[in-house]
Scaffold this motif. Structure first.
Motif, PDB file in Angstrom:
ATOM      1  N   TRP A 144      -3.375   5.083   8.514  1.00 19.14           N
ATOM      2  CA  TRP A 144      -4.573   4.243   8.416  1.00 19.14           C
ATOM      3  C   TRP A 144      -4.247   2.934   7.718  1.00 19.14           C
ATOM      4  CZ3 TRP A 144      -9.177   3.344  10.291  1.00 19.14           C
ATOM      5  CH2 TRP A 144     -10.095   2.594   9.568  1.00 19.14           C
ATOM      6  N   SER A 145      -3.418   2.983   6.672  1.00 20.62           N
ATOM      7  CA  SER A 145      -3.030   1.754   5.977  1.00 20.62           C
ATOM      8  C   SER A 145      -2.308   0.804   6.920  1.00 20.62           C
ATOM      9  CB  SER A 145      -2.137   2.084   4.778  1.00 20.62           C
ATOM     10  OG  SER A 145      -2.844   2.824   3.806  1.00 20.62           O
ATOM     11  N   CYS A 148       0.849   9.955  -4.705  1.00 17.27           N
ATOM     12  CA  CYS A 148       1.187  11.273  -4.150  1.00 17.27           C
ATOM     13  C   CYS A 148       2.177  12.008  -5.056  1.00 17.27           C
ATOM     14  CB  CYS A 148       1.768  11.119  -2.748  1.00 17.27           C
ATOM     15  SG  CYS A 148       0.535  10.650  -1.500  1.00 17.27           S
ATOM     16  N   ASP A 179       0.826  -1.211   0.000  1.00 13.08           N
ATOM     17  CA  ASP A 179       0.000   0.000   0.000  1.00 13.08           C
ATOM     18  C   ASP A 179       0.853   1.250   0.000  1.00 13.08           C
ATOM     19  OD1 ASP A 179      -2.250  -1.539   0.008  1.00 13.08           O
ATOM     20  OD2 ASP A 179      -2.632  -1.361   2.160  1.00 13.08           O
ATOM     21  N   THR A 239       0.696   4.295  -2.610  1.00 10.90           N
ATOM     22  CA  THR A 239       0.387   5.641  -2.120  1.00 10.90           C
ATOM     23  C   THR A 239       1.476   6.631  -2.520  1.00 10.90           C
ATOM     24  OG1 THR A 239      -0.819   4.691  -0.241  1.00 10.90           O
ATOM     25  CG2 THR A 239      -0.132   6.983  -0.060  1.00 10.90           C
ATOM     26  N   GLY A 260      -1.646  13.299   0.671  1.00  9.66           N
ATOM     27  CA  GLY A 260      -2.050  11.904   0.538  1.00  9.66           C
ATOM     28  C   GLY A 260      -1.247  10.972   1.423  1.00  9.66           C
ATOM     29  N   LEU A 261      -0.063  11.392   1.867  1.00  8.60           N
ATOM     30  CA  LEU A 261       0.744  10.558   2.751  1.00  8.60           C
ATOM     31  C   LEU A 261       0.087  10.358   4.117  1.00  8.60           C
ATOM     32  CD1 LEU A 261       4.294  11.990   1.953  1.00  8.60           C
ATOM     33  CD2 LEU A 261       3.267   9.854   1.113  1.00  8.60           C
ATOM     34  N   LEU A 262      -0.900  11.226   4.435  1.00  7.28           N
ATOM     35  CA  LEU A 262      -1.621  11.055   5.697  1.00  7.28           C
ATOM     36  C   LEU A 262      -2.424   9.754   5.713  1.00  7.28           C
ATOM     37  CD1 LEU A 262      -2.912  14.715   6.222  1.00  7.28           C
ATOM     38  CD2 LEU A 262      -0.946  13.596   7.297  1.00  7.28           C
ATOM     39  N   TRP A 263      -2.573   9.118   4.547  1.00  8.05           N
ATOM     40  CA  TRP A 263      -3.284   7.853   4.466  1.00  8.05           C
ATOM     41  C   TRP A 263      -2.473   6.703   5.045  1.00  8.05           C
ATOM     42  CZ3 TRP A 263      -8.092   6.359   3.519  1.00  8.05           C
ATOM     43  CH2 TRP A 263      -8.329   5.042   3.172  1.00  8.05           C
ATOM     44  N   LEU A 264      -1.146   6.862   5.128  1.00  9.06           N
ATOM     45  CA  LEU A 264      -0.280   5.756   5.536  1.00  9.06           C
ATOM     46  C   LEU A 264      -0.563   5.243   6.953  1.00  9.06           C
ATOM     47  CD1 LEU A 264       3.140   6.757   3.945  1.00  9.06           C
ATOM     48  CD2 LEU A 264       1.509   5.005   3.206  1.00  9.06           C
TER      49      LEU A 264
END
Length: 513
Positions: free
Chosen positions: A412-413, A392, A384, A388, A406-410
Motif C-alpha cells: 500500500w505504501s 515491525c 516509509d 515500517t 506489519g510488512l503487509l503495509w508496504l
C-alpha cells in the motif's frame, strides 16, 4: 449588517466621541468571564460554611468590576482625523494612541446575540504586527461601527494628497464574490466533521475535570449495556456484530449532525465581498461577525480538497495574512484575528475565479505543472519502508512473528508513493510560485514571489543518495496547520537553480505587506 451610504453625519471629523452608553455593561460581562472561576469559588465556599463566613464577599468583587467597567466607559474617547484615528483612554494613567488608517490591517465587527438585540457592535482595529488589536471599541451603535469601517476602508486606500485635503474618493460598490446558501453550509458541515473534534475535546476535558476513572467507567458501563441489549435479541455473533455496527453508525450520524449544526451557527449567511482594495467577510447565525482586510495583506493562498470535497465537487480556499493567529478569524473575544477562509466551501471553478479576481492571476490554474524527480516515488517509499521496518522489529520483539504482519503495509505504501509522486508538481513564473501535493487529500499552495521572506535549500541523507533536494519557502502569517510551501524532491541541479533564482528575486524586490 449593511454598509451605510453616508459616513460624515455619523462620524464628524475633529470631534471626540464616546462609546455607546451601554458599553460598560459589555465590558462588565467580559470581565466577569475572566474572573468567573475565583468568584464562584468564593461564593460556593461561603455557602457551605456556618461559622459566619461573609457570603457577600463575592458581591464586593462584582461591585469592583462594575466600577472598573463604568470607569473605562467614562475615560474612553476617540476622534476621527484626516489620516488617522486618535484613541484616548485612562484618567490616572492616560494613553493617547494614534492609528494611521493606512496601517490598519483588519477591521473586525462582531455582534453576539445580545449585541444584536440592543443594536450595537464590537469593533477591533488590527495592524500587521502585535499580539493584540490596535484599538478595541466595546461597543458602538451598529450604523456607527459600519460607518467607521467604511471610513477606514476609503481613507486607508486613498492617495496621500486626498487624505491631506480631508477628502476620500467615493466608496466603490461592493462586488459579491461568494454567498453560501443553507444547503452549501450543510455540505460544509458534512465535509468538515468538526463535531468529532468537539466530542474528542469534551472527552479529553472530562478526563481532566471529572474524578479519576469516572469517564472510563461510564464508557465501559455504556458499552456493556449496549452489548447486553444487542445480545437480548441477537443470538449469533454475526447478528450481534451487525447490531453493534448499527449503534456505531447511529453515533457517527449524530456526530455529523452536530458538525452540521456547528457549521450553520458559524457560517450561516456567509458572504464574501470585494470593495475596492479590501475584502469583507460576513457570517454567523446567532453571533454575526464582519471582518475586512486589504488585498495587499494576503501573504499566501491554500486550496484544499479532501475525499469528501471531491464527493460533493467542492473545495476550500484559505489565506494567510500578516497578523493571522490560530482561530476562526472572527476577531471576537476568543482571541481570533484576521480572515482564514475566503471560501469555506465552493465549486473548484468558483475558487479559481476568486483567485484570478483577488490575486490578479489571469493564468490560474497553471497550464503546465512541472514534475518531481523521476525517482521521487522510490524516495518516498524508502522513507516509509525504513519506518515500517523499525516498527515491525519492535512489534516482533513483543509479539514474535505476529509483528511481521506489519510488512503487509508496504504494498500500500508503494501504491500511495507512486500516486503522490505522479500528482505532485510545481509551477513558477516571474510573479508566482505554486505547488500541489497529495493524492487522497489534496492541496495547492501558492504565493507571490514579492511576498516571500526567505528561501532555503534542504537535503536529507536519503535525498543526497538519490541526487535530490527540496526548496523551502517562507511567508509571513503562515498558520501552524497550513501546509508548507516547498518544492520537494527535485533534481539537485533544478533545486539549486530555483534556489538561486528565488533568492535573487527576493533580494531585488522590497517586502510587500
Amino acid at each position: 449588517m449593511t454598509t451605510p451610504e453616508a459616513v460624515s453625519p455619523l462620524l464628524p471629523a475633529d470631534a471626540e466621541r464616546r462609546l455607546h452608553p451601554g458599553s460598560w455593561l459589555f465590558v462588565l460581562l467580559q470581565n466577569l468571564r475572566q474572573f468567573i472561576v475565583p468568584l464562584a469559588v468564593l461564593l460556593f465556599a461561603g455557602g457551605r460554611r456556618d461559622d459566619g463566613y461573609p457570603w457577600w464577599l463575592p458581591m464586593l468583587g462584582v461591585g469592583a468590576l462594575v466600577v472598573v467597567s463604568i470607569w473605562q466607559y467614562l475615560t474612553f474617547r476617540y476622534r476621527i482625523a484626516d489620516d488617522r484615528l486618535i484613541v484616548r483612554s485612562g484618567l490616572l494613567e492616560r494613553s493617547v494612541r494614534q492609528i494611521p488608517y493606512s496601517r490598519i490591517h483588519n477591521v473586525a465587527i462582531h455582534q453576539s446575540l445580545l449585541h444584536r438585540l440592543i443594536g450595537v457592535a464590537e469593533v477591533r482595529l488590527e495592524s500587521a504586527g502585535g499580539t493584540k488589536p490596535e484599538a478595541e471599541m466595546r461597543v458602538l451603535r451598529l450604523p456607527e461601527a459600519l460607518a467607521l469601517e467604511q471610513l477606514i476602508r476609503d481613507r486607508g486606500s486613498a492617495p496621500a494628497t486626498a487624505a491631506a485635503d480631508g477628502a476620500a474618493p467615493p466608496a466603490p460598490a461592493g462586488t459579491t464574490l461568494l454567498a453560501l446558501s443553507t444547503i452549501e453550509v450543510v455540505k460544509l458541515g458534512l465535509i468538515s466533521n468538526r463535531g468529532m473534534i468537539v466530542v474528542a475535546g469534551a472527552v479529553a476535558l472530562s478526563f481532566q475535570v471529572l474524578p479519576e476513572r469516572t469517564m472510563g467507567r461510564w464508557l465501559f458501563e455504556g458499552g456493556r449495556e449496549a452489548f447486553g441489549y444487542a445480545s437480548g435479541f441477537a443470538t449469533t455473533w454475526l447478528a450481534k456484530g451487525m447490531v453493534l455496527a448499527a449503534f456505531v453508525a447511529v453515533a457517527l450520524a449524530l456526530i455529523r449532525a452536530f458538525s452540521v449544526l456547528l457549521a450553520l451557527v458559524r457560517y450561516h449567511g456567509f458572504r464574501l465581498q470585494r470593495q475596492g482594495r479590501r475584502l469583507t467577510v460576513e457570517r454567523g447565525l446567532l453571533s454575526r461577525s464582519r471582518s475586512s482586510v486589504p488585498r495587499r495583506r494576503i501573504q499566501a493562498w491554500t486550496l484544499r480538497e479532501s475525499v469528501l470535497h471531491r464527493l460533493f465537487a467542492r473545495r476550500t480556499l484559505e489565506i494567510d495574512t500578516a497578523s493571522a493567529r490560530a482561530g476562526d478569524g472572527q476577531g471576537n473575544a476568543n482571541g481570533q484575528r484576521g480572515l482564514d477562509a475566503l471560501a469555506p466551501i465552493a465549486p473548484p471553478d468558483t475558487c479559481d475565479a476568486i483567485l484570478r479576481d483577488i490575486a490578479v492571476l489571469p493564468a490560474w490554474p497553471p497550464a503546465e505543472w512541472r514534475p518531481l524527480h523521476p525517482r521521487a516515488w522510490l524516495r518516498l517509499l524508502l522513507g516509509d519502508a525504513l519506518l515500517t521496518a523499525v516498527l515491525c522489529g519492535v512489534l516482533a520483539w513483543f509479539f514474535q512473528w505476529w509483528g511481521a504482519l506489519g510488512l503487509l503495509w508496504l504494498p500500500w505504501s508503494g501504491f500511495v508513493a507512486r500516486r503522490h509522486a505522479a500528482r505532485a508538481g510545481y509551477a513558477i513564473d516571474d510573479a508566482l510560485v505554486a505547488v500541489r501535493e497529495g493524492w487522497w487529500s489534496r492541496h495547492w499552495r501558492l504565493a507571490e514571489i514579492g511576498k516571500l521572506q526567505a528561501v532555503e535549500l534542504r537535503q536529507s541523507p536519503l535525498d543526497r543518495g538519490f541526487g535530490m533536494a527540496s526548496v523551502w519557502l517562507d511567508t509571513a502569517g503562515a498558520g501552524a496547520l497550513a501546509p508548507q510551501l516547498r518544492l520537494r524532491l527535485l533534481p539537485l541541479s533544478d533545486a539549486e537553480r530555483l534556489h538561486a533564482r528565488l533568492a535573487a528575486a527576493i533580494a531585488r524586490r522590497p517586502l510587500r505587506w
